[in-house]
Write a protein that holds these residues in place. Structure first.
Motif, PDB file in Angstrom:
ATOM      1  N   HIS A  20       0.790  -1.115   0.060  1.00  0.00           N
ATOM      2  CA  HIS A  20      -0.029  -0.002  -0.026  1.00  0.00           C
ATOM      3  C   HIS A  20       0.823   1.195   0.013  1.00  0.00           C
ATOM      4  O   HIS A  20       1.860   1.257   0.401  1.00  0.00           O
ATOM      5  CB  HIS A  20      -1.000   0.037   1.113  1.00  0.00           C
ATOM      6  N   GLY A  21       0.347   2.483  -0.230  1.00  0.00           N
ATOM      7  CA  GLY A  21       0.887   3.671  -0.287  1.00  0.00           C
ATOM      8  C   GLY A  21       1.304   3.999   1.063  1.00  0.00           C
ATOM      9  O   GLY A  21       0.698   3.725   2.018  1.00  0.00           O
ATOM     10  N   GLU A  22       1.885   5.231   1.182  1.00  0.00           N
ATOM     11  CA  GLU A  22       2.334   5.978   2.165  1.00  0.00           C
ATOM     12  C   GLU A  22       1.041   6.399   3.116  1.00  0.00           C
ATOM     13  O   GLU A  22       0.041   6.555   2.504  1.00  0.00           O
ATOM     14  CB  GLU A  22       3.380   7.075   2.085  1.00  0.00           C
ATOM     15  N   LEU A  40      -4.517   6.196   3.612  1.00  0.00           N
ATOM     16  CA  LEU A  40      -3.407   6.815   2.847  1.00  0.00           C
ATOM     17  C   LEU A  40      -3.053   8.301   3.262  1.00  0.00           C
ATOM     18  O   LEU A  40      -4.435   8.956   3.231  1.00  0.00           O
ATOM     19  CB  LEU A  40      -3.656   6.679   1.375  1.00  0.00           C
ATOM     20  N   ASN A  41      -2.158   8.640   2.989  1.00  0.00           N
ATOM     21  CA  ASN A  41      -2.086  10.520   3.067  1.00  0.00           C
ATOM     22  C   ASN A  41      -1.632  10.689   1.377  1.00  0.00           C
ATOM     23  O   ASN A  41      -1.856   9.877   0.467  1.00  0.00           O
ATOM     24  CB  ASN A  41      -0.794  10.857   3.817  1.00  0.00           C
ATOM     25  N   PRO A  42      -1.718  12.040   1.169  1.00  0.00           N
ATOM     26  CA  PRO A  42      -1.804  12.398  -0.071  1.00  0.00           C
ATOM     27  C   PRO A  42      -0.523  11.759  -0.976  1.00  0.00           C
ATOM     28  O   PRO A  42      -0.674  11.582  -2.197  1.00  0.00           O
ATOM     29  CB  PRO A  42      -1.495  13.893  -0.154  1.00  0.00           C
ATOM     30  N   GLU A  43       0.547  11.700  -0.148  1.00  0.00           N
ATOM     31  CA  GLU A  43       1.755  11.035  -0.877  1.00  0.00           C
ATOM     32  C   GLU A  43       1.497   9.671  -1.161  1.00  0.00           C
ATOM     33  O   GLU A  43       1.866   9.044  -2.415  1.00  0.00           O
ATOM     34  CB  GLU A  43       3.070  11.314  -0.089  1.00  0.00           C
ATOM     35  N   GLY A  44       0.728   9.035  -0.236  1.00  0.00           N
ATOM     36  CA  GLY A  44       0.290   7.570  -0.765  1.00  0.00           C
ATOM     37  C   GLY A  44      -0.707   7.430  -1.774  1.00  0.00           C
ATOM     38  O   GLY A  44      -0.518   6.492  -2.484  1.00  0.00           O
ATOM     39  N   GLN A  47       1.555   7.575  -4.957  1.00  0.00           N
ATOM     40  CA  GLN A  47       2.121   6.203  -5.273  1.00  0.00           C
ATOM     41  C   GLN A  47       1.477   5.196  -5.544  1.00  0.00           C
ATOM     42  O   GLN A  47       1.723   4.652  -6.667  1.00  0.00           O
ATOM     43  CB  GLN A  47       2.851   5.842  -3.706  1.00  0.00           C
ATOM     44  N   ALA A  48       0.013   5.183  -5.196  1.00  0.00           N
ATOM     45  CA  ALA A  48      -0.714   4.237  -5.708  1.00  0.00           C
ATOM     46  C   ALA A  48      -1.361   4.576  -7.210  1.00  0.00           C
ATOM     47  O   ALA A  48      -1.331   3.578  -7.914  1.00  0.00           O
ATOM     48  CB  ALA A  48      -2.130   4.115  -4.654  1.00  0.00           C
ATOM     49  N   GLY A  49      -1.403   5.926  -7.415  1.00  0.00           N
ATOM     50  CA  GLY A  49      -1.695   6.315  -8.779  1.00  0.00           C
ATOM     51  C   GLY A  49      -0.784   6.064  -9.786  1.00  0.00           C
ATOM     52  O   GLY A  49      -0.817   5.519 -10.760  1.00  0.00           O
ATOM     53  N   LYS A 183      16.420  -8.435   4.454  1.00  0.00           N
ATOM     54  CA  LYS A 183      17.070  -8.283   3.274  1.00  0.00           C
ATOM     55  C   LYS A 183      16.288  -7.853   2.215  1.00  0.00           C
ATOM     56  O   LYS A 183      16.772  -7.799   0.987  1.00  0.00           O
ATOM     57  CB  LYS A 183      17.879  -9.470   3.092  1.00  0.00           C
ATOM     58  N   LEU A 184      14.939  -7.874   2.395  1.00  0.00           N
ATOM     59  CA  LEU A 184      13.969  -7.781   1.359  1.00  0.00           C
ATOM     60  C   LEU A 184      13.317  -6.218   1.663  1.00  0.00           C
ATOM     61  O   LEU A 184      12.315  -6.291   2.755  1.00  0.00           O
ATOM     62  CB  LEU A 184      13.072  -8.774   1.345  1.00  0.00           C
ATOM     63  N   GLU A 185      13.442  -5.168   1.228  1.00  0.00           N
ATOM     64  CA  GLU A 185      12.823  -4.219   1.444  1.00  0.00           C
ATOM     65  C   GLU A 185      11.548  -3.968   0.604  1.00  0.00           C
ATOM     66  O   GLU A 185      11.170  -4.755  -0.365  1.00  0.00           O
ATOM     67  CB  GLU A 185      13.717  -2.780   1.058  1.00  0.00           C
ATOM     68  N   GLN A 186      10.451  -3.436   1.196  1.00  0.00           N
ATOM     69  CA  GLN A 186       9.283  -2.891   0.636  1.00  0.00           C
ATOM     70  C   GLN A 186       8.632  -1.636   0.722  1.00  0.00           C
ATOM     71  O   GLN A 186       8.152  -1.428   1.880  1.00  0.00           O
ATOM     72  CB  GLN A 186       8.303  -4.044   1.101  1.00  0.00           C
ATOM     73  N   ASP A 187       9.209  -0.820  -0.147  1.00  0.00           N
ATOM     74  CA  ASP A 187       8.839   0.810   0.030  1.00  0.00           C
ATOM     75  C   ASP A 187       7.567   0.792  -0.431  1.00  0.00           C
ATOM     76  O   ASP A 187       6.816   0.092  -0.922  1.00  0.00           O
ATOM     77  CB  ASP A 187       9.650   1.283  -1.039  1.00  0.00           C
ATOM     78  N   ALA A 188       6.744   1.870   0.299  1.00  0.00           N
ATOM     79  CA  ALA A 188       5.495   2.344   0.075  1.00  0.00           C
ATOM     80  C   ALA A 188       5.190   2.319  -1.430  1.00  0.00           C
ATOM     81  O   ALA A 188       5.843   2.858  -2.039  1.00  0.00           O
ATOM     82  CB  ALA A 188       5.187   3.614   0.927  1.00  0.00           C
ATOM     83  N   GLY A 189       4.082   1.828  -1.697  1.00  0.00           N
ATOM     84  CA  GLY A 189       3.699   1.820  -2.982  1.00  0.00           C
ATOM     85  C   GLY A 189       4.507   1.106  -4.111  1.00  0.00           C
ATOM     86  O   GLY A 189       4.267   1.169  -5.123  1.00  0.00           O
TER      87      GLY A 189
END
Length: 221
Positions: A20-22, A40-44, A47-49, A183-189
């Motif tokens: 999911h987004g931020e 979600l916030n506006p940044e999230g 990111q989803a868009g 060792k596996l990063e999962q950034d928002a979006g």
């Protein structure tokens, strides 16, 4: 007549795994949201868009979320950009690993504590910030994932879940375990893509792709 290679390729199914987004953990008045209500916030939303635009040619026929608002909101912003109609379902066993009641995300050092909780060596009995154990996450999440991929009613599946849940699924895909989480990063979006062969084997094609920041220059935490 199809060659053997063409038959293998045609039998493959594809899975898009998104985080999911931020989100914002506090409302405009500074009051904390309940963890199951964090939006979600506006940044999230942006990111989803962006994830939706990146996947605008993906012929997804089933979208599964964890049922938490932040995954549902992300799904809505992604699905509206997909090329065709698709079914949507919620699978609550894919919700995020839960921290303890004493964890306050606005306290000094909370961001670092959150990040380090997934970087340190983990065992099944390790509790996430004093809450749910990683063994519990595996016990509810992995069977749910296995049942989902065993179904024959989809060809291209999208799962929109969470940082911890996604790491659990990716560890299963690459044949790792809890020791691989850090060792596996999962950034928002982010977007991950892997294929599933009829014999149950996986082929990882894309990992932690962030359309708004593909080179990760602004992603350091």
């Amino acid at each position: 007549m199809l060659t053997e290679l063409e038959k293998v390729i045609n039998a493959r199914r594809r899975i898009y795994l998104l985080r999911h987004g931020e989100v914002s953990y506090f409302d405009a008045e500074g009051k904390p949201y309940k963890l199951e209500e964090v939006p979600l916030n506006p940044e999230g939303e942006a990111q989803a868009g962006a994830a939706g635009r990146a996947l605008s040619k993906a012929p997804v026929d089933l979208v599964v979320t964890s049922g938490m608002p932040r995954t549902i909101q992300t799904a809505e912003l992604v699905v509206e950009q997909l090329p065709g109609p698709c079914r949507s379902e919620r699978l609550e066993d894919l919700h995020e690993i839960r921290p303890g009641d004493s964890f306050k995300s606005k306290e000094p050092g909370a961001d670092l504590a959150f990040a380090n909780s997934l970087r340190k060596p983990l065992a099944r009995q390790t509790a996430f910030l004093g809450g749910e154990t990683f063994g519990s996450l595996e016990d509810r999440g992995l069977p749910a994932f296995e049942k989902l991929i065993a179904r024959d009613d989809w060809k291209e599946l999208m799962i929109i879940a969470h940082g911890g849940t996604n790491r659990m699924i990716l560890a299963r895909v690459i044949g790792g375990g809890l020791e691989t989480f850090g060792k596996l990063e999962q950034d928002a979006g982010c977007i991950n893509i892997f294929d599933l062969d009829p014999d149950g084997s996986f082929l990882l094609r894309l990992l932690n792709y962030t359309p708004l920041c593909p080179d990760k220059h602004s992603l350091r935490l």
